[in-house]
Design a protein around this motif. Sequence first.
Motif, PDB file in Angstrom:
ATOM      1  N   ARG A  47       0.849  -1.212   0.000  1.00 27.17           N
ATOM      2  CA  ARG A  47       0.000   0.000   0.000  1.00 27.17           C
ATOM      3  C   ARG A  47       0.883   1.260   0.000  1.00 27.17           C
ATOM      4  N   THR A  48       1.782   1.320  -0.930  1.00 27.17           N
ATOM      5  CA  THR A  48       2.794   2.373  -0.976  1.00 27.17           C
ATOM      6  C   THR A  48       2.232   3.668  -1.556  1.00 27.17           C
ATOM      7  N   VAL A  49       2.448   4.769  -0.835  1.00 25.81           N
ATOM      8  CA  VAL A  49       1.967   6.070  -1.310  1.00 25.81           C
ATOM      9  C   VAL A  49       3.116   7.046  -1.569  1.00 25.81           C
ATOM     10  N   ASP A  50       4.369   6.645  -1.336  1.00 29.99           N
ATOM     11  CA  ASP A  50       5.485   7.568  -1.501  1.00 29.99           C
ATOM     12  C   ASP A  50       6.624   6.915  -2.277  1.00 29.99           C
ATOM     13  N   ASP A  51       7.521   7.774  -2.790  1.00 29.28           N
ATOM     14  CA  ASP A  51       8.673   7.290  -3.536  1.00 29.28           C
ATOM     15  C   ASP A  51       9.752   8.363  -3.494  1.00 29.28           C
ATOM     16  N   ALA A  52      10.977   7.987  -3.889  1.00 22.86           N
ATOM     17  CA  ALA A  52      12.104   8.926  -3.874  1.00 22.86           C
ATOM     18  C   ALA A  52      11.948   9.984  -4.970  1.00 22.86           C
ATOM     19  N   GLN A  58      16.501  15.043  -0.076  1.00 22.07           N
ATOM     20  CA  GLN A  58      16.094  14.445   1.191  1.00 22.07           C
ATOM     21  C   GLN A  58      14.626  14.023   1.154  1.00 22.07           C
ATOM     22  N   GLY A  59      14.335  12.953   1.889  1.00 22.34           N
ATOM     23  CA  GLY A  59      12.949  12.570   2.104  1.00 22.34           C
ATOM     24  C   GLY A  59      12.293  11.881   0.924  1.00 22.34           C
ATOM     25  N   MET A  60      11.007  11.630   1.095  1.00 18.78           N
ATOM     26  CA  MET A  60      10.197  10.943   0.094  1.00 18.78           C
ATOM     27  C   MET A  60       9.026  11.831  -0.305  1.00 18.78           C
ATOM     28  N   LEU A  61       8.562  11.652  -1.539  1.00 17.68           N
ATOM     29  CA  LEU A  61       7.430  12.415  -2.044  1.00 17.68           C
ATOM     30  C   LEU A  61       6.214  11.511  -2.199  1.00 17.68           C
ATOM     31  N   MET A  62       5.039  12.082  -2.011  1.00 16.88           N
ATOM     32  CA  MET A  62       3.813  11.336  -2.235  1.00 16.88           C
ATOM     33  C   MET A  62       3.609  11.153  -3.732  1.00 16.88           C
ATOM     34  N   LYS A  63       3.300   9.937  -4.132  1.00 11.31           N
ATOM     35  CA  LYS A  63       3.142   9.581  -5.538  1.00 11.31           C
ATOM     36  C   LYS A  63       1.863  10.197  -6.112  1.00 11.31           C
ATOM     37  N   GLY A 117       6.616  16.107   0.877  1.00  7.73           N
ATOM     38  CA  GLY A 117       5.688  16.856   0.041  1.00  7.73           C
ATOM     39  C   GLY A 117       5.014  15.944  -0.960  1.00  7.73           C
ATOM     40  N   MET A 118       4.391  16.564  -1.968  1.00  5.89           N
ATOM     41  CA  MET A 118       3.666  15.811  -2.984  1.00  5.89           C
ATOM     42  C   MET A 118       4.251  16.083  -4.362  1.00  5.89           C
ATOM     43  N   ASP A 119       4.112  15.104  -5.236  1.00  3.19           N
ATOM     44  CA  ASP A 119       4.478  15.295  -6.632  1.00  3.19           C
ATOM     45  C   ASP A 119       3.765  16.536  -7.164  1.00  3.19           C
ATOM     46  N   GLU A 120       4.500  17.413  -7.807  1.00  4.35           N
ATOM     47  CA  GLU A 120       3.953  18.707  -8.236  1.00  4.35           C
ATOM     48  C   GLU A 120       2.732  18.557  -9.131  1.00  4.35           C
ATOM     49  N   ARG A 121       2.637  17.475  -9.854  1.00  3.22           N
ATOM     50  CA  ARG A 121       1.534  17.314 -10.807  1.00  3.22           C
ATOM     51  C   ARG A 121       0.165  17.205 -10.146  1.00  3.22           C
ATOM     52  N   VAL A 122       0.111  16.813  -8.875  1.00  4.00           N
ATOM     53  CA  VAL A 122      -1.199  16.638  -8.235  1.00  4.00           C
ATOM     54  C   VAL A 122      -1.894  17.975  -7.987  1.00  4.00           C
ATOM     55  N   TYR A 123      -1.132  19.060  -7.981  1.00  5.06           N
ATOM     56  CA  TYR A 123      -1.744  20.353  -7.666  1.00  5.06           C
ATOM     57  C   TYR A 123      -2.707  20.826  -8.752  1.00  5.06           C
ATOM     58  N   GLU A 124      -2.655  20.196  -9.927  1.00  5.38           N
ATOM     59  CA  GLU A 124      -3.624  20.561 -10.952  1.00  5.38           C
ATOM     60  C   GLU A 124      -5.037  20.139 -10.551  1.00  5.38           C
ATOM     61  N   LEU A 125      -5.140  19.267  -9.558  1.00  3.12           N
ATOM     62  CA  LEU A 125      -6.445  18.846  -9.048  1.00  3.12           C
ATOM     63  C   LEU A 125      -7.069  19.883  -8.123  1.00  3.12           C
ATOM     64  N   ALA A 126      -6.275  20.805  -7.625  1.00  4.62           N
ATOM     65  CA  ALA A 126      -6.731  21.740  -6.598  1.00  4.62           C
ATOM     66  C   ALA A 126      -7.571  22.872  -7.180  1.00  4.62           C
ATOM     67  N   ASP A 127      -8.687  23.128  -6.540  1.00  5.03           N
ATOM     68  CA  ASP A 127      -9.445  24.345  -6.835  1.00  5.03           C
ATOM     69  C   ASP A 127      -8.830  25.524  -6.091  1.00  5.03           C
ATOM     70  N   GLU A 128      -8.098  25.188  -5.033  1.00  6.06           N
ATOM     71  CA  GLU A 128      -7.509  26.229  -4.197  1.00  6.06           C
ATOM     72  C   GLU A 128      -6.393  25.620  -3.362  1.00  6.06           C
TER      73      GLU A 128
END
Length: 252
Positions: A47-52, A58-63, A117-128
């Motif tokens: 149930r992996t939600v993150d990756d390098a 540093q750290g891992m990002l949410m896929k 943090g999160m993969d930058e591409r997911v922010y296109e889902l945001a209304d705000e």
Amino acid sequence: MLVETLSVFPGVFDAYLGASIMGRAQAKGILEFRAHDLRDWTHDRHRTVDDAPFGGGQGMLMKPAPIFEAVADIKAADSRPARVIFFTPVGTPFTQSVAQRLSGEERLVFVCGRYEGMDERVYELADECLSLGDYVLTGGELPAMVVTDAVVRLLPGALGDEMSPVDESFSAGLLEYAQYTRPANYEGRSVPDVLLSGDHAAVDAWRRRNAIERTARLRPDLLDDADLTTDERAFARQVMAGGFDEAAEGEA
């Protein structure tokens, strides 16, 4: 209002949103809350939600894949229009005016990040995108609870006294006036006489003046947008210049 959260720790919301004003709002049907587990949209046995991150660091990002799938499914599961909100340091600062605006929505979906943090591409889902301030938290769950609390308490019927959100700090661009309760004198610390006078007009005038004084002394940055008369603005400038005797005012 329907409030939904998408998080890898959906259980953290239960205690807070089930208590006090938030709990009563749900009991009254004013607030409906659903917490979704992001791991339900993963497809591996871990149930992996993150990756390098690409490029190292540093750290891992949410896929992106689980978040894209989850948001699509969550939005489709209810016919009410959803406003999808992400939390990020580059987001719009969250203020009382933003809370007031969001209180007019039927449905809010908060996407809570974790790790680096999160993969930058997911922010296109945001209304705000929102930011609570210039500091870093370990995840978006606390911001989601903060925004939910600030928004829900503005909904009709959420508070016992319907005037409570009207008189609070920031509601009129000022900090709230000082408040006191019994006893009138506690170890030499007395309540201002005017608050014991029974003269409602005098009490209202004192509260207005005290709110301006506190704002000028503690948050002068708010005064630019506050609705003040010419005399009130002159009084605020006097306070900021140090020409106001707070002790004398308290005895009025």
